[in-house]
Motif scaffolding. Structure first.
Motif, mmCIF file in Angstrom:
data_model
loop_
_atom_site.group_PDB
_atom_site.id
_atom_site.type_symbol
_atom_site.label_atom_id
_atom_site.label_comp_id
_atom_site.label_asym_id
_atom_site.label_seq_id
_atom_site.Cartn_x
_atom_site.Cartn_y
_atom_site.Cartn_z
ATOM 1 N N ALA A 61 1.512 -1.304 0.358
ATOM 2 C CA ALA A 61 -0.220 -0.069 0.080
ATOM 3 C C ALA A 61 0.879 0.932 -0.237
ATOM 4 O O ALA A 61 0.689 2.352 0.439
ATOM 5 N N GLU A 62 2.280 1.000 -0.649
ATOM 6 C CA GLU A 62 2.625 2.446 -0.454
ATOM 7 C C GLU A 62 2.432 2.958 -1.541
ATOM 8 O O GLU A 62 2.461 4.439 -1.144
ATOM 9 N N GLU A 63 1.719 3.334 -2.560
ATOM 10 C CA GLU A 63 1.470 3.672 -3.591
ATOM 11 C C GLU A 63 -0.238 4.229 -3.398
ATOM 12 O O GLU A 63 -0.384 4.901 -3.956
ATOM 13 N N THR A 64 -0.996 3.683 -2.332
ATOM 14 C CA THR A 64 -2.083 3.884 -2.171
ATOM 15 C C THR A 64 -2.068 5.183 -1.512
ATOM 16 O O THR A 64 -1.920 5.940 0.354
ATOM 17 N N MET A 65 -3.219 6.362 -1.416
ATOM 18 C CA MET A 65 -3.330 7.206 -1.562
ATOM 19 C C MET A 65 -4.106 6.789 0.129
ATOM 20 O O MET A 65 -5.235 5.833 0.073
ATOM 21 N N ARG A 66 -4.333 7.781 0.950
ATOM 22 C CA ARG A 66 -4.800 7.712 2.660
ATOM 23 C C ARG A 66 -6.355 7.542 2.238
ATOM 24 O O ARG A 66 -6.471 9.109 1.330
ATOM 25 N N TYR A 67 -7.637 6.917 3.056
ATOM 26 C CA TYR A 67 -9.315 7.169 2.657
ATOM 27 C C TYR A 67 -9.352 8.520 3.694
ATOM 28 O O TYR A 67 -9.608 7.932 4.808
ATOM 29 N N ASN A 68 -9.678 9.376 2.963
ATOM 30 C CA ASN A 68 -10.379 10.487 3.888
ATOM 31 C C ASN A 68 -11.717 10.678 3.468
ATOM 32 O O ASN A 68 -12.100 10.747 2.520
ATOM 33 N N PRO A 69 -12.530 9.919 4.644
ATOM 34 C CA PRO A 69 -14.690 9.909 4.729
ATOM 35 C C PRO A 69 -14.678 11.414 4.390
ATOM 36 O O PRO A 69 -13.930 12.815 5.278
ATOM 37 N N VAL A 70 -15.552 11.636 3.471
ATOM 38 C CA VAL A 70 -16.130 12.821 3.379
ATOM 39 C C VAL A 70 -17.347 13.219 4.088
ATOM 40 O O VAL A 70 -18.243 12.535 4.105
ATOM 41 N N PRO A 71 -16.739 14.284 4.973
ATOM 42 C CA PRO A 71 -18.929 14.084 5.869
ATOM 43 C C PRO A 71 -20.257 14.050 4.534
ATOM 44 O O PRO A 71 -20.274 15.379 4.146
ATOM 45 N N THR A 72 -21.048 13.170 5.846
ATOM 46 C CA THR A 72 -22.167 13.949 5.023
ATOM 47 C C THR A 72 -22.845 15.212 5.507
ATOM 48 O O THR A 72 -23.821 15.697 4.349
ATOM 49 N N GLY A 73 -22.934 15.739 6.204
ATOM 50 C CA GLY A 73 -23.092 17.372 6.621
ATOM 51 C C GLY A 73 -24.873 16.946 6.583
ATOM 52 O O GLY A 73 -25.596 18.032 6.760
ATOM 53 N N ILE A 74 -25.650 15.620 7.034
ATOM 54 C CA ILE A 74 -27.108 15.727 7.497
ATOM 55 C C ILE A 74 -26.423 14.617 8.326
ATOM 56 O O ILE A 74 -26.093 13.695 8.621
ATOM 57 N N THR A 75 -27.763 15.038 9.281
ATOM 58 C CA THR A 75 -28.197 13.504 10.883
ATOM 59 C C THR A 75 -28.555 12.333 10.064
ATOM 60 O O THR A 75 -30.199 12.434 9.679
ATOM 61 N N PRO A 76 -28.185 10.883 10.224
ATOM 62 C CA PRO A 76 -29.214 10.130 9.840
ATOM 63 C C PRO A 76 -30.316 10.931 10.767
ATOM 64 O O PRO A 76 -30.152 10.475 11.792
ATOM 65 N N GLY A 77 -31.279 10.057 10.452
ATOM 66 C CA GLY A 77 -33.156 9.016 10.602
ATOM 67 C C GLY A 77 -33.868 10.449 9.761
ATOM 68 O O GLY A 77 -33.606 10.993 8.780
ATOM 69 N N PRO A 78 -35.135 10.605 10.517
ATOM 70 C CA PRO A 78 -36.233 11.077 10.015
ATOM 71 C C PRO A 78 -35.755 12.895 10.132
ATOM 72 O O PRO A 78 -34.927 13.091 10.228
#
Length: 492
Positions: free
Chosen positions: A13-30
């Motif tokens: 994984a030396e050439e692999t970029m780090r995974y940075n999750p993007v914030p969804t910006g919304i609250t899960p649920g109704p």
């Protein structure tokens, strides 16, 4: 290199970029729209089966009933909701394979069905319920295989993402609505419990199994077979999502799909077939491989892993979320990507299980009616998810909360029809139910309702005293000191 020669894979994984999750910006649920409109169990269900849908059912059912039945009596919204309530109650009592006449029988039936409506009326509505006018069908729908159900389906599907925000993990899979009658797009899937039926693509929230989007598969559009169908389905169902992780099986997963989802800031975790040309040959071959061993391959944004759980079996998985060769410390030494896949892959399968437990489906030879039954099942379950999210303490001591929800919902839907029934049924138990409900309704109507008047300041007082009294002539706010009582004979 991959077998196609287009992709270069690396053993580390030396050439692999780090995974940075993007914030969804919304609250899960109704959503806020749903929360402000949920006050009772029925209100949660009505968010999906709306007044517009009920009116559509009544319009086309009455239109077809007048054409086919001499003694047809029009169905209104109260009676249509009572009909839906009967279907839900029949599902609660596990009566899917029982003849409808048995539900109204004195010995084998239940009093609530006889109290709601006679059996002949239920059978009459079931035979004439329609979802469009075939004679006035638009020209653009005449070649549409789903024309008999298209209008209702599109109105209902548009409600699903409006009422709920999914969590970070979502799952894409197919749902099979069992049906063996004549249908131009009936499918055969031998590995499903219902081998013949109508296929529906579904994307679910993993945590709750809420059906967020659904799409009916109507077969090939032309003579040629569709290419990259799985990729098209996933991209359509995930439209509007950002920062989520999609889990799917090997029918959908491909390297092109993973790249396209990353452009949309969505990660992918899914099993992949061994015949895909984008995989390197080393992951597919099992010679000289040890049992419980894992072999990894990496690109800059993607990880592929080959896990060998037993002799001769190869589990291939593609992930844009996992970027490191992590393996669990458990006895089977599964890769972390495989563990995440196993945790999230069952969202749609769980939806099928919970919907099938108390399903309102009845035996029918008409495919639009089979889809309508499934629509009611999914609406009832989604409504239950919303209700529990808004009221987490509801029936907290009970383990069968969904059965209680469906039973109370069914009674709420049939009660208005029972309350206006003109004559009592012959069965004593059913007659007692009708008398009890009608008596409680009459007592509620006879109770005086409190009048909430807005208190305003008196316009004639120096200290501006607050009062709820207004002048009958000029409608100004006046207190008792600046008002007088006049009898009827003294009025001008």
């Amino acid at each position: 290199m991959s077998r196609s020669g287009n992709i270069e894979w690396f053993p580390t994984a030396e050439e692999t970029m780090r995974y940075n999750p993007v914030p969804t910006g919304i609250t899960p649920g109704p959503t806020l729209y749903a929360v402000t409109r949920i006050s009772t169990l029925r209100s949660a269900f009505d968010l999906f089966v709306t007044e517009e849908i009920i009116q559509l059912l009544c319009t086309y059912t009455n239109l077809h009933g007048r054409r086919k039945c001499e003694n047809w009596r029009d169905v209104d919204d109260v009676e249509m909701r009572a009909y839906i309530g009967i279907l839900i109650l029949a599902g609660v009592y596990r009566s899917r394979h029982e003849a409808s006449r048995g539900l109204w029988a004195d010995k084998t039936g239940r009093a609530i069905f006889r109290a709601t409506m006679p059996h002949y009326r239920y059978a009459q509505i079931s035979a004439n319920i329609r979802f469009d006018d075939k004679l006035a069908r638009p020209r653009c729908f005449r070649n549409d295989k789903l024309a008999a159900f298209r209008v209702l389906w599109e109105k209902w599907v548009a409600r699903l993402p409006l009422l709920f925000n999914p969590g970070v993990d979502v799952c894409v899979d197919e749902q099979m609505v069992g049906f063996k009658g004549r249908c131009g797009f009936r499918q055969y899937m031998p590995k499903k419990p219902a081998k013949y039926g109508i296929k529906i693509w579904v994307i679910c929230d993993v945590a709750t199994s809420y059906a967020w989007k659904m799409e009916i598969y109507t077969g090939k559009s032309g003579s040629s077979r569709e290419v990259n169908q799985g990729m098209r389905v996933v991209l359509q169902l995930t439209e509007g999502l950002k920062g989520h992780t999609v889990t799917c099986d090997n029918f959908f997963t491909s390297f092109r799909l993973a790249e396209e989802l990353l452009r949309r800031k969505v990660a992918l975790v899914g099993t992949i077939r061994g015949n895909k040309p984008e995989l390197p040959p080393q992951l597919v071959h099992l010679r000289q491989r040890k049992i419980l061993s894992s072999l990894f391959a990496f690109t800059k944004t993607t990880m592929a892993v080959s896990y060998m759980p037993k002799q001769g079996k190869n589990v291939l998985l593609l992930s844009t979320k996992h970027r490191e060769p992590a393996v669990s410390d458990g006895e089977k030494k599964k890769p972390a990507a495989v563990l995440d896949y196993n945790k999230c892959k069952g969202g749609v399968d769980n939806l099928d299980k919970v919907v099938g437990t108390y399903s309102c489906r009845r035996k029918t030879s008409r495919w639009p009616l089979a889809l309508f039954y499934n629509l009611l099942d999914v609406s009832a379950y989604n409504g239950f998810v919303l209700w529990k999210a808004v009221n987490p303490e509801w029936e907290s001591t009970k383990t069968h909360k969904r059965r209680v929800f469906l039973e109370e919902l069914g009674y709420m839907l049939v009660t208005p029809e029972i309350a206006r029934r003109p004559c009592a049924p012959r069965s004593k138990a059913a007659a007692d139910i009708v008398a009890e409900i009608q008596q409680s309704e009459s007592e509620t109507e006879s109770d005086p309702k409190p009048i909430n008047k807005t208190r305003k300041r008196c316009e004639l007082c120096i200290n501006r005293r607050r009062t709820a009294t207004t002048c009958s002539s000029c409608e100004k706010s006046v207190c008792k000191d600046h008002s007088a009582v006049v009898c009827v004979s003294c009025l001008p």
